[in-house]
Design a protein around this motif. Structure first.
Motif, PDB file in Angstrom:
ATOM      1  N   VAL A 190       3.069   0.849   5.670  1.00 23.19           N
ATOM      2  CA  VAL A 190       2.006  -0.387   5.991  1.00 23.19           C
ATOM      3  C   VAL A 190       0.953   0.600   6.470  1.00 23.19           C
ATOM      4  O   VAL A 190      -0.413   0.277   5.740  1.00 23.19           O
ATOM      5  N   LEU A 191       0.711   1.616   7.093  1.00 21.76           N
ATOM      6  CA  LEU A 191      -0.574   2.377   7.180  1.00 21.76           C
ATOM      7  C   LEU A 191      -0.979   3.010   6.329  1.00 21.76           C
ATOM      8  O   LEU A 191      -2.364   3.259   6.097  1.00 21.76           O
ATOM      9  N   LYS A 221      -6.433  12.163   3.740  1.00 18.55           N
ATOM     10  CA  LYS A 221      -7.687  11.304   3.238  1.00 18.55           C
ATOM     11  C   LYS A 221      -8.935  12.004   3.447  1.00 18.55           C
ATOM     12  O   LYS A 221     -10.038  12.036   2.800  1.00 18.55           O
ATOM     13  N   ASP A 275      -2.436  -0.875  -3.659  1.00 22.49           N
ATOM     14  CA  ASP A 275      -1.106  -1.698  -3.747  1.00 22.49           C
ATOM     15  C   ASP A 275      -0.097  -0.979  -4.525  1.00 22.49           C
ATOM     16  O   ASP A 275      -0.492  -0.121  -5.830  1.00 22.49           O
ATOM     17  N   ALA A 318      -0.852   2.073   3.347  1.00 23.02           N
ATOM     18  CA  ALA A 318      -1.668   1.252   2.447  1.00 23.02           C
ATOM     19  C   ALA A 318      -2.759   0.687   2.931  1.00 23.02           C
ATOM     20  O   ALA A 318      -3.933   0.646   2.178  1.00 23.02           O
ATOM     21  N   LEU A 319      -2.971   0.533   4.243  1.00 27.14           N
ATOM     22  CA  LEU A 319      -4.105   0.217   4.988  1.00 27.14           C
ATOM     23  C   LEU A 319      -5.281   1.398   4.908  1.00 27.14           C
ATOM     24  O   LEU A 319      -6.391   1.187   4.633  1.00 27.14           O
ATOM     25  N   VAL A 320      -4.638   2.555   5.230  1.00 30.06           N
ATOM     26  CA  VAL A 320      -5.700   3.698   4.988  1.00 30.06           C
ATOM     27  C   VAL A 320      -6.240   4.033   3.513  1.00 30.06           C
ATOM     28  O   VAL A 320      -7.467   4.175   3.483  1.00 30.06           O
ATOM     29  N   TYR A 321      -5.540   3.797   2.629  1.00 29.29           N
ATOM     30  CA  TYR A 321      -5.913   4.096   1.127  1.00 29.29           C
ATOM     31  C   TYR A 321      -6.336   2.866   0.493  1.00 29.29           C
ATOM     32  O   TYR A 321      -6.753   2.898  -0.566  1.00 29.29           O
ATOM     33  N   GLN A 322      -5.935   1.649   1.019  1.00 30.94           N
ATOM     34  CA  GLN A 322      -6.341   0.450   0.385  1.00 30.94           C
ATOM     35  C   GLN A 322      -5.594   0.295  -0.939  1.00 30.94           C
ATOM     36  O   GLN A 322      -6.497   0.230  -2.055  1.00 30.94           O
TER      37      GLN A 322
END
Length: 274
Positions: free
Chosen positions: A147-148, A69, A156, A150-154
């Motif tokens: 889950v993480l 990231k 779907d 998807a949250l880190v890169y926002q």
């Protein structure tokens, strides 16, 4: 760990009586009972250490995901899927190949298979129970990374029902690979070294963190020998665009690896080996 294993054995003293053939009980019911009891023993071993297994199996892929990231602050959707899928597969490799190989080698050195020698069980039942343990070790780490990620890169994902059999098959293949290494290694130290080398190679020199066309030609050919190549290709395709013919071929190849590893493990198991 040794105390946990011995406690599991003590709590399952009734196993020999529960799997002895009885008149009027169908053979398939006896086999189901045998496998269920062996799986329960594996769960007893994991009940105190599973949280640490999940944490340790997730922290390295998570740090790699965060590093990717930072390295690319404006990634494309393809790069995002590649990064998340690669780190999910890294968790599968870590817990399946590395942890399972060391666990089997450790049990072999401690003489735990002498206990299994006294039980009227089939070797395939033990294999199923061991792979069930690999499944329990790996599924939480894969879920955490999904889950993480998807949250880190926002982002779907493209969700598909094919993701479930794909990841279950991937976990089975990697756990079987690690189990095979554990039985083939002469001692725990050798199993540890083999697991570490394979972990680095499969993660960074095969198309797990990168795509196949980004590797040198000679590494591309070598990558075709390892099941993680087909796992990564299937995962990226499913998460990016959904099921297509290439996913079907990759899953079919993974089924072949699963059958091959299972046969090799069955031939290699020796209860008298210490």
């Amino acid at each position: 760990m040794k105390a946990t294993m011995m406690e599991a054995m003590e709590q399952q003293r009734v196993l020999p009586q529960s799997v002895i053939k009885r008149e009027g009980i169908p053979a398939w019911k006896r086999k189901v009972s045998e496998v269920a009891t062996m799986c329960w023993m594996q769960m007893l071993e994991l009940r105190e250490s599973w949280m640490w297994v999940v944490v340790l199996a997730s922290i390295f892929p998570l740090t790699t995901l965060l590093f990717m990231k930072f390295l690319n602050p404006n990634p494309t959707p393809e790069y995002i899927v590649q990064a998340i899928a690669g780190n999910m597969i890294f968790a599968v490799i870590l817990t399946g190949v590395n942890v399972m190989s060391q666990n089997i080698a450790w049990q072999k050195e401690q003489g735990h298979f002498t206990y299994y020698l006294s039980l009227p069980i089939h070797k395939l039942s033990f294999i199923i129970a061991v792979l069930f343990r690999g499944l329990l070790n790996t599924i939480p780490s894969v879920a955490v990374m999904a889950v993480l990620g998807a949250l880190v890169y926002q982002v779907d994902f493209h969700y598909s029902w094919w993701l479930l059999p794909m990841f279950l098959l991937a976990i089975y293949v990697c756990s079987a690979f690690g189990t095979m290494i554990g039985f083939w290694a002469k001692n725990q130290q050798l199993a540890n070294m083999m697991g570490q080398v394979l972990l680095m190679f499969l993660s960074f020199l095969s198309p797990v963190m990168v795509t196949l066309d980004q590797l040198p030609a000679f590494l591309q050919w070598i990558s075709y020998l390892f099941p993680t190549t087909y796992i990564a290709e299937a995962a990226r395709t499913l998460l990016l665009s959904g099921y297509d013919a290439s996913v079907g071929w990759n899953l079919l190849i993974l089924v072949g690896y699963a059958l091959c590893f299972t046969v090799l493990i069955t031939k290699k198991i020796n209860w008298r080996t210490k």
